[in-house]
Scaffold this motif. Structure first.
Motif, PDB file in Angstrom:
ATOM      1  N   SER A  50     -50.412   0.805 -22.835  1.00 22.26           N
ATOM      2  CA  SER A  50     -51.865   0.919 -22.791  1.00 22.26           C
ATOM      3  C   SER A  50     -52.229   2.051 -21.835  1.00 22.26           C
ATOM      4  N   ALA A  51     -53.507   2.370 -21.772  1.00 22.07           N
ATOM      5  CA  ALA A  51     -53.965   3.456 -20.907  1.00 22.07           C
ATOM      6  C   ALA A  51     -53.600   3.210 -19.443  1.00 22.07           C
ATOM      7  N   ILE A  52     -53.499   1.942 -19.057  1.00 27.10           N
ATOM      8  CA  ILE A  52     -53.178   1.630 -17.656  1.00 27.10           C
ATOM      9  C   ILE A  52     -51.766   1.075 -17.489  1.00 27.10           C
ATOM     10  N   GLY A  53     -51.017   0.969 -18.595  1.00 22.67           N
ATOM     11  CA  GLY A  53     -49.675   0.398 -18.559  1.00 22.67           C
ATOM     12  C   GLY A  53     -48.657   1.321 -17.908  1.00 22.67           C
ATOM     13  N   ARG A  54     -47.623   0.713 -17.351  1.00 25.17           N
ATOM     14  CA  ARG A  54     -46.529   1.458 -16.720  1.00 25.17           C
ATOM     15  C   ARG A  54     -45.201   0.883 -17.167  1.00 25.17           C
ATOM     16  N   LEU A  55     -44.200   1.731 -17.165  1.00 24.44           N
ATOM     17  CA  LEU A  55     -42.858   1.278 -17.507  1.00 24.44           C
ATOM     18  C   LEU A  55     -42.299   0.422 -16.374  1.00 24.44           C
ATOM     19  N   SER A  56     -41.618  -0.647 -16.745  1.00 29.19           N
ATOM     20  CA  SER A  56     -40.947  -1.469 -15.741  1.00 29.19           C
ATOM     21  C   SER A  56     -39.615  -0.819 -15.386  1.00 29.19           C
ATOM     22  N   GLU A  57     -38.992  -1.324 -14.365  1.00 32.78           N
ATOM     23  CA  GLU A  57     -37.692  -0.809 -13.936  1.00 32.78           C
ATOM     24  C   GLU A  57     -36.650  -0.961 -15.048  1.00 32.78           C
TER      25      GLU A  57
END
Length: 81
Positions: A50-57
Motif C-alpha cells: 500500500s502507499a504506506i506499506g513497508r517490507l518486513s525483514e
C-alpha cells in the motif's frame, strides 16, 4: 485503493498481456512475494505494498534470496493520493 485492489488491478492488466498470475498465499517460505507471473518460459515475482506499506525483514530476506537465484522480483507500491 486497498493493497488487494491494487494487486488485483495490476494482475488483470498483466493477464491481458498474456501473463498467468499466481497468487502465493500459503507457502513453506514466509515472506515470499504476493504474486508470481508466468509466460513463455519466463517468470517474475511482485510484492505489492500500500502507499504506506513497508517490507518486513523476512520479505527483504526472501526478495534477496530470489534475486540471488537470478529471478526478477519487483516491489509495486501503490501511489500516494
Amino acid at each position: 485503493m486497498s493493497e488487494s485492489k491494487f494487486e488485483q488491478r495490476t494482475s488483470k492488466r498483466l493477464e491481458a498481456r498474456g501473463w498467468m498470475a499466481v497468487k502465493l498465499m500459503q507457502t513453506n517460505k514466509n515472506g515470499i512475494p504476493d504474486r508470481m507471473y508466468l509466460r513463455d518460459g519466463q517468470i517474475f515475482f511482485i510484492e505489492f505494498k500500500s502507499a504506506i506499506g513497508r517490507l518486513s525483514e523476512v520479505q527483504n530476506y526472501r526478495i534477496k534470496e530470489l534475486r540471488d537465484k537470478h529471478f526478477h522480483v519487483f516491489i509495486f507500491k501503490e501511489p500516494k493520493k
